[in-house]
Write a protein that holds these residues in place. Structure first.
Motif, short mmCIF file in Angstrom:
data_model
loop_
_atom_site.label_atom_id
_atom_site.label_comp_id
_atom_site.label_asym_id
_atom_site.label_seq_id
_atom_site.Cartn_x
_atom_site.Cartn_y
_atom_site.Cartn_z
N GLN A 1 0.84 -1.19 0.00
CA GLN A 1 0.00 0.00 0.00
C GLN A 1 0.88 1.25 0.00
OE1 GLN A 1 -3.30 0.07 -0.06
NE2 GLN A 1 -3.83 -2.05 0.37
N ASP A 2 0.31 2.36 -0.42
CA ASP A 2 1.05 3.61 -0.28
C ASP A 2 1.13 3.99 1.20
OD1 ASP A 2 -1.15 5.73 0.39
OD2 ASP A 2 -1.99 4.58 -1.28
N GLY A 3 2.01 4.92 1.51
CA GLY A 3 2.31 5.22 2.91
C GLY A 3 1.11 5.64 3.73
N ASP A 4 0.28 6.53 3.21
CA ASP A 4 -0.87 7.01 3.97
C ASP A 4 -1.88 5.90 4.23
OD1 ASP A 4 0.22 9.53 4.08
OD2 ASP A 4 -0.85 10.26 2.30
N ALA A 5 -2.17 5.09 3.19
CA ALA A 5 -3.15 4.00 3.34
C ALA A 5 -2.65 2.96 4.33
CB ALA A 5 -3.44 3.37 1.99
N ALA A 6 -1.34 2.66 4.27
CA ALA A 6 -0.79 1.67 5.19
C ALA A 6 -0.87 2.15 6.63
CB ALA A 6 0.66 1.36 4.81
N ARG A 7 -0.50 3.43 6.86
CA ARG A 7 -0.52 3.95 8.23
C ARG A 7 -1.96 4.11 8.74
NH1 ARG A 7 4.37 6.27 6.36
NH2 ARG A 7 3.28 7.89 5.16
N LYS A 8 -2.88 4.49 7.86
CA LYS A 8 -4.28 4.60 8.28
C LYS A 8 -4.84 3.22 8.63
CE LYS A 8 -8.84 6.20 6.77
NZ LYS A 8 -9.63 6.82 5.67
N GLY A 9 -4.55 2.22 7.81
CA GLY A 9 -5.01 0.86 8.10
C GLY A 9 -4.44 0.33 9.41
N PHE A 10 -3.17 0.68 9.69
CA PHE A 10 -2.56 0.26 10.95
C PHE A 10 -3.24 0.94 12.14
CE2 PHE A 10 0.69 1.05 14.24
CZ PHE A 10 0.95 -0.27 14.60
N ARG A 11 -3.51 2.24 11.98
CA ARG A 11 -4.16 2.99 13.08
C ARG A 11 -5.55 2.46 13.37
NH1 ARG A 11 -7.48 7.37 12.96
NH2 ARG A 11 -7.13 7.65 10.71
N LEU A 12 -6.27 2.00 12.35
CA LEU A 12 -7.63 1.49 12.53
C LEU A 12 -7.67 -0.01 12.84
CD1 LEU A 12 -9.44 3.42 9.64
CD2 LEU A 12 -9.36 3.98 12.07
N GLY A 13 -6.52 -0.64 12.96
CA GLY A 13 -6.49 -2.04 13.34
C GLY A 13 -6.60 -3.01 12.19
N LYS A 14 -6.58 -2.52 10.93
CA LYS A 14 -6.65 -3.42 9.78
C LYS A 14 -5.36 -4.19 9.62
CE LYS A 14 -7.42 -3.42 4.77
NZ LYS A 14 -7.71 -2.58 3.57
N TYR A 15 -4.23 -3.56 9.93
CA TYR A 15 -2.92 -4.20 9.82
C TYR A 15 -2.29 -4.30 11.21
CZ TYR A 15 -3.48 -3.07 4.87
OH TYR A 15 -3.97 -2.96 3.60
#
Length: 371
Positions: free
Chosen positions: A104-118
């Protein structure tokens, strides 16, 4: 001699023969116990809450927490130089099946991590260097960090110095369902003892039925003891149903004797019957006794190890937890069912239940009022 004198007239025995029915010390208690059992037949909700609901709860939790392969860790790799090489290394590592990898691009990866997806974000930095973004407060994130780093190092050529081997072990007795069923059995004995006796007693008081008993020669102790003893018949059925479910559906091994388990269940039923009597000895309304019983049972639901081990709580409160009657009952049932502990070695737990039940019954006998 006249004919009248020669004929013997049979005179009826004027003293009627009185047939005495047995009316010993325990006759009143036995009649009250039988009457209580007949009353239970007219309460269909008892069948559901005492027998059906624990089976449904045990089945649902047993399925939800059944033994299954470990979940794959969700890993996001930030797109850019080195992203595909990092993904290829993870794919060829021996642990590749333990990861679900997305680029994923950086923003999508960090957002997914913050929301518990990753669980983990990998940020390649070039020249064979990577940076991990993980949350130390999330166990799954810490685990993913360790596993991904190990997989990348192994795929890149790192050799383990110490030769190791793995042996998997998932024997009956170590599973969650094995821990759960004795806890549910103890909780159900507490609930049926408290609600079955306390609710019935206040209901009879509210309907003025207890007031009618005042003019009878019935002993107060017989009446209260009959209420407690009526739970013993239900207790045997409860134990049989839950253990049968565990053995047939979840293949649970019962190491202790059925006789010991029934005796422990009887001690628990009598203990909580006494506590239920004490709670309802003076309550006038259903709402009042409901609040009192919830106040008594709520700490035991939380602290006594029904759904999880009470060892998770701080050591400073462990002595207080162990003197709770439900803790003693759950520990005794688990010791007998899962470890085969004999009854003689259960005496500290039996002592705790005996003290709670005996003192509660004595206080209920003293403070109980009919109206």
């Amino acid at each position: 001699m006249s004919v009248a004198e020669q004929t013997r007239v049979a005179k009826p025995d004027l003293a009627p023969r009185l047939r005495r029915r047995p009316n010993g010390r325990w006759a009143g208690y036995l009649h009250l116990l039988m009457a209580r059992m007949l009353e239970l037949k007219r309460e269909p909700e008892v069948v559901f809450w005492v027998f059906v609901f624990p089976l449904l709860l045990a089945t649902g939790l047993g399925i939800a927490f059944r033994n299954k392969p470990a979940d794959a860790s969700s890993v996001a790799i930030v797109a850019g130089p080195g992203a595909q090489e990092t993904a290829a290394l993870l794919q060829k590592s021996p642990q590749h099946s333990a990861f679900k990898v997305d680029v994923q691009d950086g923003d999508a990866a960090r957002k997914g991590f913050r929301l518990g997806k990753y669980d983990l974000v990998i940020e390649p930095e070039g020249a064979g260097r990577v940076r991990y973004r993980y949350d130390p407060a999330r166990p799954e994130s810490v685990l993913a960090n360790a596993e991904v780093n190990d997989a990348l190092q192994s795929a890149a050529g790192r050799k383990d110095v110490v030769a190791t081997s793995l042996v998997t072990s998932s024997e009956p007795g170590s599973r969650y369902i094995d821990f759960l069923i004795p806890g549910l059995l103890g909780m159900n004995l507490m609930n049926s003892g408290m609600w079955g006796i306390g609710f019935a007693l206040v209901d009879m008081r509210q309907r003025k039925l207890l007031k009618r008993f005042v003019g009878t020669p019935m002993r107060r102790g017989d009446f209260l003891l009959a209420l407690i003893s009526s739970r013993l018949v239900l207790m045997i059925i409860e134990i049989g149903l839950l253990l049968t479910l565990g053995v047939l559906v979840f293949h649970m091994k019962v190491l202790g004797s059925i006789f010991t388990i029934v005796l422990l269940g009887s001690a628990g039923a009598m203990c909580f019957g006494g506590v239920g009597l004490l709670t309802a000895s003076r309550a006038q309304k259903i709402e009042s006794v409901s609040g009192l019983m919830n106040l008594v049972m709520m700490p035991m639901w939380i602290f006594s190890g029904v759904f999880f081990s009470y060892e998770r709580f701080p050591a400073v409160i462990q002595p207080l937890i162990k003197v709770l009657p439900l803790t003693a009952l759950n520990d005794a049932l688990r010791g007998s069912i899962l470890e085969g502990t004999s009854l003689i070695h259960q005496w500290p737990r039996l002592l705790v239940m005996g003290l709670w039940g005996g003192i509660s019954f004595a206080l209920a006998l003293k403070w109980f009022r009919w109206t």
